[in-house]
Design a protein around this motif. Structure first.
Motif, short mmCIF file in Angstrom:
data_model
loop_
_atom_site.label_atom_id
_atom_site.label_comp_id
_atom_site.label_asym_id
_atom_site.label_seq_id
_atom_site.Cartn_x
_atom_site.Cartn_y
_atom_site.Cartn_z
N PRO A 96 2.75 -1.00 -8.04
CA PRO A 96 2.28 0.13 -8.74
C PRO A 96 3.18 0.03 -10.16
O PRO A 96 4.34 -0.40 -10.16
CB PRO A 96 2.87 1.39 -8.04
CG PRO A 96 3.75 0.55 -7.28
CD PRO A 96 3.47 -0.79 -6.58
N PRO A 113 5.23 5.77 -4.72
CA PRO A 113 6.18 4.88 -5.53
C PRO A 113 7.39 5.22 -5.29
O PRO A 113 8.41 4.12 -5.50
CB PRO A 113 5.55 4.94 -6.85
CG PRO A 113 4.32 5.63 -6.72
CD PRO A 113 4.19 6.46 -5.71
N GLU A 158 0.74 -1.33 0.03
CA GLU A 158 -0.23 0.04 -0.07
C GLU A 158 0.81 1.35 0.09
O GLU A 158 0.65 2.11 -0.66
CB GLU A 158 -0.89 -0.05 1.21
CG GLU A 158 -1.99 1.02 1.09
CD GLU A 158 -2.74 1.07 2.49
OE1 GLU A 158 -3.70 1.83 2.50
OE2 GLU A 158 -2.91 -0.10 2.92
N ARG A 191 9.92 0.28 -10.04
CA ARG A 191 9.32 -1.06 -9.88
C ARG A 191 10.47 -2.04 -10.55
O ARG A 191 10.62 -3.08 -10.27
CB ARG A 191 7.96 -1.06 -10.68
CG ARG A 191 7.67 -2.66 -10.58
CD ARG A 191 6.22 -2.88 -11.23
NE ARG A 191 5.83 -4.13 -11.43
CZ ARG A 191 4.66 -4.69 -11.82
NH1 ARG A 191 3.77 -3.85 -11.95
NH2 ARG A 191 4.47 -6.05 -12.14
N HIS A 216 2.28 2.01 -3.53
CA HIS A 216 1.15 2.66 -4.16
C HIS A 216 1.03 4.14 -3.77
O HIS A 216 0.77 5.06 -4.69
CB HIS A 216 -0.25 1.75 -4.10
CG HIS A 216 -0.32 0.67 -4.86
ND1 HIS A 216 -0.37 0.52 -6.28
CD2 HIS A 216 -0.11 -0.59 -4.75
CE1 HIS A 216 -0.47 -0.54 -6.91
NE2 HIS A 216 -0.16 -1.33 -5.92
#
Length: 554
Positions: free
Chosen positions: A198, A173, A167, A203, A170
């Protein structure tokens, strides 16, 4: 460039995002997250001003000053009642760090770092209750979600911690700290794939990092290469991660070259230098390790990595008490330093202090359950204590983490053999050979097991493959076990009336001091048999050999 735009968007925009998150992290005292963001670009030319709630700025400025001085209780006191997200985070973070500081202060120095993990942060449960209420009301921002996840992890509520960290990624990020905490909780690739992460360029860094941690080195290297091609070619972080990846697959030459390149680019770098020292230790490069240790002491003698490098240096000099002392110092600086726990376990093993070694390895596993070295170390410790069932459990854990590491498989095979589970032992030894036996011991152990079970043909097959491998590498005179294989094969061929092959093996035995007399004795026996056959004018019935010695070269 087209690929860059499609995958990562505009690099200028990425730089703006990084500078923005640097400001956010700096105001909250998250130093490590700042460092990662800075590593992505060499120069930061400007700072973005973010809109903040003006009502808490005076209290926030005063509290931040106390925070920087590590007077966490004072910082929290002046932030009570503040309503802005930034002030609330610093308020809760100050309370958390105050609890951590008190926990460390309560630890009696004489106990040493092995008992340090037994003392708890008393503030954690209270923090969890307060943060949980805010979380349920949806009032936590990305930073406070990160702190909530840390509190849950500290309380061993790992499933809840994973959900909160996801969470947090998200919500914000670009906060690398949340990604790193998440990384420490992911146990396997299936768990990684199940997470809803995300869709952000950072990422890719996380996925590459996870591939390295999960020993998926080929995939990690491909990911880092794509990041380099996408515009991050000047990132020393990526170079260091690639070096660590090569270290993990024991490609020592490549890893050393990258670390040397890294030190040329950033001579005052301390991050990852403990891993560099591990490579120098494995290669017994004492002058280079000594230079690295002296160099890091000159930069910052009170860094965890510096203490680990010095510990490795003393270990290489067989001064294990001094080595253990420096690893203990590293753990006083950071009780969650995985490498220091594992290396200290190794030193206690060298000092024959098995109980302390077990404690150290267990602490390493508490820090990171994916640390195969700690599981392997525990297996070795219980092997010394002659407890094969325990060995089997810990070696299995190590093998699960490193399925293609021959050392884990050989250790597992030895445990099965001690428990008389011969079928499983044979499978492990053969698997160790097929994945690339780095220590060249798997075939020998398999051959000796066949020999013990009177499976002479299978034993001979293993010995001949072993010898051919050794001779093909030009290492025959360096391996004492070659003479063992030649002795067995000589007798095997002699019993099967294959006198030419037996004679060849006997001649080769004469090259080794420990087998010379047996070789000569076998040659005399072969000569007597041949003389007898010639005298009786008979020709022996030759059996078809299952082995071929024609590829041998002197």
């Amino acid at each position: 460039m087209a690929a860059l735009c499609s995958e990562f968007g505009d690099l200028v925009q990425i730089k703006k995002q990084l500078i923005s998150v640097i400001s956010l992290c700096k105001e909250r005292g998250l130093v490590h997250s700042i460092m990662f963001s800075l590593l992505m670009h060499e120069h930061v030319a400007y700072v973005f001003e973010l809109e903040e709630d003006a009502q808490d700025m005076d209290a926030l400025g005063l509290a931040k000053s106390y925070f920087d001085l590590k007077e966490y209780d004072r910082a929290a006191y002046f932030l009570r009642g503040c309503s802005s997200q930034k002030a609330y985070f610093l308020y809760m973070y100050s309370r958390y760090l105050s609890g951590e500081k008190k926990k460390d202060d309560e630890t009696v120095d004489s106990l040493g770092p092995l008992e340090k993990g037994q003392v708890r942060n008393e503030a954690l449960r209270e923090l969890r209750v307060e943060l949980s209420k805010k979380h349920s009301a949806g009032e936590l921002d990305g930073f406070t979600l990160y702190l909530y996840g840390v509190v849950l992890r500290k309380l061993d509520l790992l499933k809840e911690a994973v959900d909160v960290f996801v969470e947090a990624t998200h919500a914000l990020p670009l906060h690398w700290g949340a990604w790193l905490e998440l990384c420490n909780l992911i146990t396997n690739i299936d768990m990684l794939k199940s997470l809803s992460l995300p869709d952000c360029w950072i990422r890719d860094f996380f996925i590459a990092h996870m591939y390295t941690e999960l020993q998926m080195i080929k995939e990690a290297l491909q990911k880092y290469q794509s990041l380099i091609e996408s515009g991050f070619s000047k990132s020393t972080y990526i170079v260091s991660q690639i070096a660590v990846a090569y270290h993990n697959i024991r490609d020592i030459d490549q890893a050393l070259a990258l670390f040397n390149e890294l030190r040329e680019q950033d001579p005052f770098r301390i991050e990852n230098m403990d891993t560099f020292s591990n490579l120098l230790y494995v290669r017994s490069m004492k002058p280079e390790l000594s230079y690295l240790a002296h160099n890091l002491v000159g930069i910052d003698k009170y860094r965890v990595e510096t203490c680990c490098v010095i510990g490795n240096y003393y270990s290489l000099r067989s001064q294990h008490e001094k080595a253990a002392l420096y690893f203990q110092r590293a753990l006083k600086l950071n009780p969650r330093c995985l490498g220091a726990w594992t290396l200290m376990g190794h030193e206690y093993m060298e000092m024959k202090n098995t109980s302390a070694a077990i404690q150290a390895y267990r602490h390493a596993i508490e820090v990171n359950k994916r640390d195969y070295r700690a599981w392997y170390g525990l297996g070795q410790t219980y092997e010394i204590l002659k407890m094969p069932f325990y060995c089997l459990y810990y070696y299995r854990k190590a093998h699960q983490l490193r399925p293609n590491d021959s050392r884990m498989l050989v250790a597992l095979g030895e445990s099965y053999e001690k428990l008389s589970q011969h079928v499983e032992a044979k499978k492990c030894y053969w698997r160790a050979y097929t994945v690339g036996d780095v220590e060249r011991m798997a075939l020998l152990k398999l051959a000796k097991l066949h020999e013990q079970l009177n499976e002479s043909d299978d034993a001979a097959q293993c010995y001949i493959i072993y010898i051919q491998d050794i001779f093909s590498c030009g290492e025959q005179l360096e391996h004492a076990e070659v003479s063992t294989a030649l002795r067995y094969l000589g007798q095997y061929y002699f019993k099967n009336k294959l006198y030419e092959e037996a004679s060849l093996c006997a001649q080769r035995c004469c090259d080794y001091n420990d087998a010379r007399e047996e070789g000569k004795a076998l040659l005399r026996q072969i000569s007597q048999v041949r003389d007898h056959m010639e005298a009786s004018n008979t020709t022996p019935v030759r059996r078809v050999s299952p082995l071929d010695l024609s590829s041998f070269s002197p």
